[in-house]
Design an enzyme around this catalytic site. Sequence first.
Site, PDB file in Angstrom:
ATOM      1  N   ASP A  48       0.874  -1.181   0.000  1.00  0.00           N
ATOM      2  CA  ASP A  48       0.000   0.000   0.000  1.00  0.00           C
ATOM      3  C   ASP A  48       0.907   1.225   0.000  1.00  0.00           C
ATOM      4  O   ASP A  48       2.069   1.147   0.405  1.00  0.00           O
ATOM      5  CB  ASP A  48      -0.917   0.004   1.232  1.00  0.00           C
ATOM      6  CG  ASP A  48      -2.129   0.918   1.057  1.00  0.00           C
ATOM      7  OD1 ASP A  48      -3.211   0.416   0.704  1.00  0.00           O
ATOM      8  OD2 ASP A  48      -1.979   2.151   1.267  1.00  0.00           O
ATOM      9  N   ASP A  74       3.752   3.061  -4.222  1.00  0.00           N
ATOM     10  CA  ASP A  74       2.747   3.892  -4.886  1.00  0.00           C
ATOM     11  C   ASP A  74       2.457   3.248  -6.239  1.00  0.00           C
ATOM     12  O   ASP A  74       3.355   3.127  -7.084  1.00  0.00           O
ATOM     13  CB  ASP A  74       3.324   5.304  -5.057  1.00  0.00           C
ATOM     14  CG  ASP A  74       2.344   6.257  -5.736  1.00  0.00           C
ATOM     15  OD1 ASP A  74       1.392   5.794  -6.389  1.00  0.00           O
ATOM     16  OD2 ASP A  74       2.562   7.475  -5.602  1.00  0.00           O
ATOM     17  N   VAL A  75       1.207   2.822  -6.474  1.00  0.00           N
ATOM     18  CA  VAL A  75       0.898   2.103  -7.717  1.00  0.00           C
ATOM     19  C   VAL A  75       1.063   2.962  -8.970  1.00  0.00           C
ATOM     20  O   VAL A  75       1.155   2.424 -10.064  1.00  0.00           O
ATOM     21  CB  VAL A  75      -0.529   1.500  -7.702  1.00  0.00           C
ATOM     22  CG1 VAL A  75      -0.650   0.403  -6.669  1.00  0.00           C
ATOM     23  CG2 VAL A  75      -1.590   2.579  -7.521  1.00  0.00           C
ATOM     24  N   ASN A 101      -5.885  -3.275  -6.317  1.00  0.00           N
ATOM     25  CA  ASN A 101      -7.053  -2.826  -5.535  1.00  0.00           C
ATOM     26  C   ASN A 101      -6.958  -1.373  -5.083  1.00  0.00           C
ATOM     27  O   ASN A 101      -7.920  -0.836  -4.545  1.00  0.00           O
ATOM     28  CB  ASN A 101      -7.213  -3.749  -4.315  1.00  0.00           C
ATOM     29  CG  ASN A 101      -8.403  -3.388  -3.456  1.00  0.00           C
ATOM     30  OD1 ASN A 101      -9.537  -3.437  -3.932  1.00  0.00           O
ATOM     31  ND2 ASN A 101      -8.159  -2.991  -2.204  1.00  0.00           N
ATOM     32  N   TYR A 167     -14.084   9.540 -11.192  1.00  0.00           N
ATOM     33  CA  TYR A 167     -14.173   8.173 -10.662  1.00  0.00           C
ATOM     34  C   TYR A 167     -14.851   7.257 -11.688  1.00  0.00           C
ATOM     35  O   TYR A 167     -14.343   6.179 -12.007  1.00  0.00           O
ATOM     36  CB  TYR A 167     -14.948   8.175  -9.342  1.00  0.00           C
ATOM     37  CG  TYR A 167     -14.855   6.862  -8.585  1.00  0.00           C
ATOM     38  CD1 TYR A 167     -13.646   6.428  -8.045  1.00  0.00           C
ATOM     39  CD2 TYR A 167     -15.974   6.059  -8.406  1.00  0.00           C
ATOM     40  CE1 TYR A 167     -13.553   5.243  -7.349  1.00  0.00           C
ATOM     41  CE2 TYR A 167     -15.894   4.863  -7.702  1.00  0.00           C
ATOM     42  CZ  TYR A 167     -14.679   4.462  -7.174  1.00  0.00           C
ATOM     43  OH  TYR A 167     -14.586   3.271  -6.482  1.00  0.00           O
ATOM     44  N   LYS A 171     -12.902   4.252 -13.653  1.00  0.00           N
ATOM     45  CA  LYS A 171     -13.302   2.862 -13.379  1.00  0.00           C
ATOM     46  C   LYS A 171     -13.795   2.188 -14.661  1.00  0.00           C
ATOM     47  O   LYS A 171     -13.605   0.994 -14.854  1.00  0.00           O
ATOM     48  CB  LYS A 171     -14.348   2.818 -12.270  1.00  0.00           C
ATOM     49  CG  LYS A 171     -13.769   3.169 -10.883  1.00  0.00           C
ATOM     50  CD  LYS A 171     -12.674   2.190 -10.469  1.00  0.00           C
ATOM     51  CE  LYS A 171     -12.186   2.438  -9.048  1.00  0.00           C
ATOM     52  NZ  LYS A 171     -11.180   1.451  -8.594  1.00  0.00           N
TER      53      LYS A 171
HETATM   54  N1  LIG Z   1     -16.044   1.448  -0.989  1.00  0.00           N
HETATM   55  C1  LIG Z   1     -16.816   1.299  -2.045  1.00  0.00           C
HETATM   56  O1  LIG Z   1     -18.049   1.476  -1.991  1.00  0.00           O
HETATM   57  C2  LIG Z   1     -16.213   0.855  -3.359  1.00  0.00           C
HETATM   58  C3  LIG Z   1     -17.093   0.523  -4.393  1.00  0.00           C
HETATM   59  C4  LIG Z   1     -16.576   0.128  -5.614  1.00  0.00           C
HETATM   60  C5  LIG Z   1     -15.197   0.028  -5.780  1.00  0.00           C
HETATM   61  N2  LIG Z   1     -14.374   0.358  -4.746  1.00  0.00           N
HETATM   62  C6  LIG Z   1     -12.936   0.215  -4.968  1.00  0.00           C
HETATM   63  O2  LIG Z   1     -12.393  -0.672  -4.014  1.00  0.00           O
HETATM   64  C7  LIG Z   1     -10.989  -0.386  -3.845  1.00  0.00           C
HETATM   65  C8  LIG Z   1     -10.675  -0.291  -2.364  1.00  0.00           C
HETATM   66  O3  LIG Z   1     -11.337   0.860  -1.847  1.00  0.00           O
HETATM   67  P1  LIG Z   1     -11.915   0.970  -0.354  1.00  0.00           P
HETATM   68  O4  LIG Z   1     -13.338   1.286  -0.483  1.00  0.00           O
HETATM   69  O5  LIG Z   1     -11.466  -0.175   0.473  1.00  0.00           O
HETATM   70  O6  LIG Z   1     -11.226   2.352   0.056  1.00  0.00           O
HETATM   71  P2  LIG Z   1     -10.096   2.699   1.111  1.00  0.00           P
HETATM   72  O7  LIG Z   1      -9.896   4.158   0.965  1.00  0.00           O
HETATM   73  O8  LIG Z   1     -10.459   2.149   2.439  1.00  0.00           O
HETATM   74  O9  LIG Z   1      -8.817   1.916   0.551  1.00  0.00           O
HETATM   75  C9  LIG Z   1      -8.089   2.345  -0.575  1.00  0.00           C
HETATM   76  C10 LIG Z   1      -6.631   1.975  -0.367  1.00  0.00           C
HETATM   77  O10 LIG Z   1      -5.889   2.352  -1.544  1.00  0.00           O
HETATM   78  C11 LIG Z   1      -4.664   2.896  -1.091  1.00  0.00           C
HETATM   79  N3  LIG Z   1      -4.078   3.766  -2.108  1.00  0.00           N
HETATM   80  C12 LIG Z   1      -4.539   4.994  -2.505  1.00  0.00           C
HETATM   81  N4  LIG Z   1      -3.694   5.501  -3.417  1.00  0.00           N
HETATM   82  C13 LIG Z   1      -2.699   4.595  -3.583  1.00  0.00           C
HETATM   83  C14 LIG Z   1      -1.525   4.557  -4.379  1.00  0.00           C
HETATM   84  N5  LIG Z   1      -1.185   5.585  -5.183  1.00  0.00           N
HETATM   85  N6  LIG Z   1      -0.716   3.456  -4.330  1.00  0.00           N
HETATM   86  C15 LIG Z   1      -1.036   2.420  -3.503  1.00  0.00           C
HETATM   87  N7  LIG Z   1      -2.119   2.412  -2.707  1.00  0.00           N
HETATM   88  C16 LIG Z   1      -2.935   3.486  -2.753  1.00  0.00           C
HETATM   89  C17 LIG Z   1      -5.034   3.675   0.168  1.00  0.00           C
HETATM   90  O11 LIG Z   1      -3.891   3.949   0.965  1.00  0.00           O
HETATM   91  C18 LIG Z   1      -6.025   2.719   0.826  1.00  0.00           C
HETATM   92  O12 LIG Z   1      -5.364   1.817   1.688  1.00  0.00           O
HETATM   93  C19 LIG Z   1     -10.738   0.897  -4.641  1.00  0.00           C
HETATM   94  O13 LIG Z   1     -10.183   0.583  -5.899  1.00  0.00           O
HETATM   95  C20 LIG Z   1     -12.129   1.489  -4.810  1.00  0.00           C
HETATM   96  O14 LIG Z   1     -12.231   2.337  -5.927  1.00  0.00           O
HETATM   97  C21 LIG Z   1     -14.850   0.762  -3.552  1.00  0.00           C
END
Ligand SMILES: NC(=O)c1ccc[n+]([C@@H]2O[C@H](COP(=O)([O-])OP(=O)(O)OC[C@H]3O[C@@H](n4cnc5c(N)ncnc54)[C@H](O)[C@@H]3O)[C@@H](O)[C@H]2O)c1
Length: 259
Positions: A48, A74-75, A101, A167, A171
């Site tokens: 992460d 950092d991805v 993710n 977003y 996506k």
């Molecule tokens: N929560 C929702 O309702 C939802 C719905 C659809 C999709 N998603 C997707 O699920 C995934 C996880 O999201 P979440 O809801 O657990 O959110 P979250 O904010 O809890 O987790 C996101 C993680 O991504 C990490 N991150 C951000 N930028 C980064 C980078 N440049 N390099 C590496 N890591 C990085 C953050 O530090 C965090 O740990 C995301 O791709 C999000 O778009 C979430």
Amino acid sequence: MSDQHGAAGRHGAPGRRVVVLLGAGGTLGSALARAFATEADTDLVLSDVSDAALAATVEGIAGGHAKPETAVADVSDLAQVEAVVRLAVERFGRLDVLISNAGVLAQNGRIHNLATADWERSFRVNVLGAVNAIHAAVGPMRRQGSGSIILTASVAGMTAWSHSAPYCVTKAGVIHLAKVAAVEYARDGIRVNAVCPGTFLSGMHTELPQKAIDAISAKHPLGLGAADDLVGAYSYLASDASRWTTGAAIVVDGGYAAP
Ligand SMILES: NC(=O)c1ccc[n+]([C@@H]2O[C@H](COP(=O)([O-])OP(=O)(O)OC[C@H]3O[C@@H](n4cnc5c(N)ncnc54)[C@H](O)[C@@H]3O)[C@@H](O)[C@H]2O)c1
């Protein structure tokens, strides 16, 4: 979770399965890490950009079978993602599953009110991050002749959300990236799929007022989900049960996208 040991790709070699999870901090990342860590045949590398989020995830799986390797990365930086993959291969000898993710939700706003920086950040993390994950993973996977790459997209990539253009657009890009990569790498034995979650409350929603959360919930026939509700789709795509599935966008959304 996997029904055949080490059989993530169609021709996966028997033995241990090596899983790399990028964006392992946060709500979904920690749920996935907990689930894969309970698999006795799985070696896990967690990464992460946030050291603190990564540490919290590792703490949450302390009782699991596998002791994960960790790396802050950092991805949006290919060299950093390649270093995570190199760590997995040097430490465990192969790479069977890579889960991309990491994701960010840009500032809410109509298109004319958004800054170029909002678009750039969304593209760098959501799209370029997934591109970098594929770029880094296909090296070892092509040498093995097998592998499964799983990209976290969203139902936002299939439906239009007002005030969330960066977003939704990024996506949608992730979903299409999975399809293109699936076609490009099928002959190498590599499958590439996207998971499209509906809404589960996470770090992305901390600034939303309850009224907005209620409105989002009302659009999900089964109500809001939890990160654990997504684990089955990732388990499927990481296992040999999905050996004939590639280029798919698997929707797990409590019925959100059904109407
Ligand atoms: N929560 C929702 O309702 C939802 C719905 C659809 C999709 N998603 C997707 O699920 C995934 C996880 O999201 P979440 O809801 O657990 O959110 P979250 O904010 O809890 O987790 C996101 C993680 O991504 C990490 N991150 C951000 N930028 C980064 C980078 N440049 N390099 C590496 N890591 C990085 C953050 O530090 C965090 O740990 C995301 O791709 C999000 O778009 C979430």
